[in-house]
Design a protein around this motif. Sequence first.
Motif, short mmCIF file in Angstrom:
data_model
loop_
_atom_site.label_atom_id
_atom_site.label_comp_id
_atom_site.label_asym_id
_atom_site.label_seq_id
_atom_site.Cartn_x
_atom_site.Cartn_y
_atom_site.Cartn_z
N SER A 276 -56.99 99.88 78.70
CA SER A 276 -56.75 101.09 77.90
C SER A 276 -55.98 102.13 78.71
O SER A 276 -55.05 102.77 78.21
CB SER A 276 -58.08 101.68 77.45
OG SER A 276 -58.74 100.82 76.55
N ALA A 277 -56.37 102.29 79.98
CA ALA A 277 -55.67 103.25 80.84
C ALA A 277 -54.21 102.86 81.01
O ALA A 277 -53.31 103.71 80.99
CB ALA A 277 -56.37 103.34 82.19
N ASN A 278 -53.95 101.58 81.19
CA ASN A 278 -52.56 101.12 81.35
C ASN A 278 -51.73 101.42 80.11
O ASN A 278 -50.56 101.79 80.20
CB ASN A 278 -52.54 99.63 81.65
CG ASN A 278 -53.05 99.32 83.05
OD1 ASN A 278 -53.00 100.17 83.94
ND2 ASN A 278 -53.57 98.12 83.24
N ILE A 279 -52.33 101.24 78.91
CA ILE A 279 -51.60 101.51 77.67
C ILE A 279 -51.30 103.01 77.54
O ILE A 279 -50.19 103.40 77.18
CB ILE A 279 -52.42 101.02 76.46
CG1 ILE A 279 -52.50 99.48 76.47
CG2 ILE A 279 -51.80 101.50 75.16
CD1 ILE A 279 -53.42 98.91 75.43
N HIS B 274 -64.22 107.31 84.20
CA HIS B 274 -65.68 107.38 84.23
C HIS B 274 -66.31 106.19 83.49
O HIS B 274 -67.36 105.67 83.88
CB HIS B 274 -66.16 108.69 83.62
CG HIS B 274 -65.84 109.89 84.48
ND1 HIS B 274 -66.29 110.01 85.77
CD2 HIS B 274 -65.10 111.01 84.22
CE1 HIS B 274 -65.87 111.15 86.29
NE2 HIS B 274 -65.13 111.77 85.36
N LYS B 275 -65.63 105.74 82.43
CA LYS B 275 -66.12 104.57 81.70
C LYS B 275 -66.07 103.34 82.58
O LYS B 275 -67.00 102.51 82.59
CB LYS B 275 -65.28 104.37 80.44
CG LYS B 275 -65.80 103.27 79.52
CD LYS B 275 -64.94 103.20 78.27
CE LYS B 275 -65.45 102.09 77.33
NZ LYS B 275 -64.64 101.99 76.11
N ALA B 276 -64.99 103.22 83.35
CA ALA B 276 -64.87 102.08 84.26
C ALA B 276 -65.88 102.17 85.38
O ALA B 276 -66.41 101.15 85.86
CB ALA B 276 -63.45 102.01 84.82
N MET B 277 -66.15 103.41 85.84
CA MET B 277 -67.13 103.60 86.91
C MET B 277 -68.53 103.15 86.47
O MET B 277 -69.32 102.65 87.28
CB MET B 277 -67.18 105.08 87.31
CG MET B 277 -65.97 105.55 88.11
SD MET B 277 -66.01 105.00 89.81
CE MET B 277 -67.34 106.01 90.44
N GLN B 278 -68.82 103.28 85.19
CA GLN B 278 -70.13 102.84 84.70
C GLN B 278 -70.26 101.32 84.73
O GLN B 278 -71.35 100.78 84.92
CB GLN B 278 -70.34 103.35 83.26
CG GLN B 278 -70.47 104.86 83.17
CD GLN B 278 -70.50 105.35 81.73
OE1 GLN B 278 -70.44 104.54 80.79
NE2 GLN B 278 -70.62 106.67 81.57
N GLU C 103 -66.75 99.95 92.08
CA GLU C 103 -65.65 99.85 93.05
C GLU C 103 -64.28 100.08 92.40
O GLU C 103 -63.27 99.56 92.86
CB GLU C 103 -65.69 98.46 93.70
CG GLU C 103 -66.96 98.22 94.51
CD GLU C 103 -66.94 96.87 95.19
OE1 GLU C 103 -65.94 96.12 94.97
OE2 GLU C 103 -67.87 96.58 95.92
N VAL C 104 -64.23 100.85 91.34
CA VAL C 104 -62.96 101.14 90.66
C VAL C 104 -62.11 102.09 91.52
O VAL C 104 -62.62 103.05 92.08
CB VAL C 104 -63.24 101.79 89.28
CG1 VAL C 104 -61.93 102.21 88.63
CG2 VAL C 104 -63.99 100.82 88.39
N ARG C 105 -60.81 101.78 91.60
CA ARG C 105 -59.88 102.64 92.36
C ARG C 105 -59.37 103.77 91.46
O ARG C 105 -58.91 103.54 90.36
CB ARG C 105 -58.69 101.84 92.86
CG ARG C 105 -59.06 100.79 93.90
CD ARG C 105 -57.86 99.95 94.24
NE ARG C 105 -56.75 100.82 94.67
CZ ARG C 105 -55.48 100.44 94.62
NH1 ARG C 105 -55.16 99.25 94.14
NH2 ARG C 105 -54.55 101.25 95.05
#
Length: 721
Positions: free
Chosen positions: A570-573, A612-616, A620-622
């Motif tokens: 989603s972030a890439n889009i 924050h969604k990925a962090m949940q 180890e999200v960059r």
Amino acid sequence: MDKLQQNFIRVRKLLDITFFRILFFVLLGIALYGGLFSNVKPEKMDISLFSVAEKTIRSPGTVEDKKSTEKKREEAADQVQDVYTLKKEYTQNRVDLITSIFNAASEVNDEVKESGKKQDASSADHLTEVSIEDKVSMLKGKLTSTVTKDLSNLVFTALVQSGKDELSIAKDLTVTAINNVMTKRIPSDEVENAKKRVEEELRYSTLNDNLRSASIELGRYAVIQNEFYDPAATEELRQQASESVEPVKILQGQIIVEEGELINQEIFRQLKLVGLLNNEKAYKPFIGLAVLIVIFITALYYYFYQMKLLPEKRQTFLLLFGIIFIMTIALMKIMSLLQVYNYSWIGYLFPATMAGLLLKILIDEKLAILSSIIFSICGSILFNEGVTGTLNFSEGIYILFSALAGILFLSNQNHRSKILQAGLFAAFINLMTILALLFLPNGQFSSVEYGYFFIAALVSGIGSAVLTIGFLPFFEASFSILSTMRLIELSNPNHPLLRKILMEAPGTYHHSVMVANLAESACEAIGANGLLARVGSYYHDIGKTRRPNFFIENQLHRENPHDRLTPEKSANIIIAHVLDGAAILKKDHMPKEIIEIAEQHHGTSLLKFFYHKAMQNNAEVREEDFRYPGPKAQSKESAVVGIADSVEAAVRSLNNPTPELIEDLVRKIVSDRLQDGQLNECDLTLKEIETVSHTLCETLKGIFHSRIEYPEFTKKVVKQA
């Protein structure tokens, strides 16, 4: 075109160096000097004494003829008559002299009587009578030797023989006659006549013959010259007469010799005096031209020096100005060469408005006005054929008025379609100017000549507009210039890219319009380019047209596709819309400033929601994977559009936006951008950021103001009876 742009870029980089910038202006001055050189060069005339003039020769300038002036002054001084001064004190002196003679005679008679009385008292036997001779001797003893020498003995004898009353009467008559005569001017050649007038006055007096004769002689003796030549006063009057003579001048345009007239010594002297002979060594016109050009170049250099622009943009404007300047002077020079055909109207064909319009549209109105003044002076020099002197003032006024007419007409009319109207307006001003210039000196022209002048005025105005329209795309493309007219054209809702956004992503289109309103008002509040911010806002999210349904403003209660995607995807889009937008704009050859706003409006900010969604899901999200690629905002307009974009989206998400909530949200977003370093690379000051925040708050409060809740009206059914 790309190769030409590369060459321009190389030259522009050279102009960043002070030496080459100064060299550029020096070369500009040399080119201008070369163009005007032949028009100030004195005309060389092959004329010899006692030859016949092949044409009528007029004076090229106003020169004082010192020899003729001196001659006229000498003549004026010679016409002044000698000044003679009346010595009024001479009258009193001579009256006093005659009075003293009569008084002396009375004293002698008194003394003789007194002596006789003493003798009577002492002894009558020794009484002796004083003789006439003794009395005369006594009288002479009381007078000066000069008087006694100049007067005859008959005068003294008559005086001593007369009684006191007779002497008194004689004295009064004589003094009166002397006063009557000597109160008038008596020059040296009128002394004898004056003496005769005294004699005539006394001749018919009631005195006895001897006393009358004595009075006449005394009167003649008293009358002398009382008017004398005054050299100082005469010289002063001559000096005044000489100074009152106006200097004799050979006026500019004055005919010195008519065609077919013999050139005598006086005419030859005048030709030499005005500089029409032996002028191959004349240097003053060239020095004057050099000084004039130095003034022009200095003014232009100072103007560009004090321009408050980025160096890159200033050098672009400098190079663009140089090309327009040389092009205008070259066109003016070419048209001036046609003057050899003796067409007096040829100079009025010059498209005087063209350079002013180009500079006004592409660079700046002040520079356009300054350049118009310079072009008008250059035109008065270049189109000086057939006029006396170096400057054709009529042509200079015509060029200045024509250029200013076009510039002022476009002051508030920035659409490209207005250029032709500006040309028509300039043509009208040209007609009025020519009419004034032809009528003021009471010029006598035929109707055909008037027609040529008016046609030239129309061609000049309309031709200027046509040339401006033709050159504008070339300059805009070659120098990547985003003019005000170009911005207005890009803001047209019928532009293909804007229609693309409206049709494919209507929510994004509405969002862009809102951002445009916010960004424009904020930029204008800090003195930035509000129009650029508005147009940039229209296109800043065009990349969303690639995948419009992935952006919430376009979903319209549909299922959110991001619910099925990972946060990374989603972030890439979302991030891709910046890159896609820049690619679309570049493909459509949009201006660089618009592309930069699209690239920079998010800077390198973080997609906090998906991060924050990925962090949940994964600790180890960059963070770098959830940041926009940038670059950060490089200009005030890009920074303001980015802030307005975030603010508009955030406020739209509020259920019940109150003024307090709006202000808190705006300041939080601006604070986050500052702390994240998104404004570090633009030249916004803290004061300007505060102004932007305040302006955005005020604008948003006006948009999201509270509304009145209208009550519902129930319909009552009225039963008919």
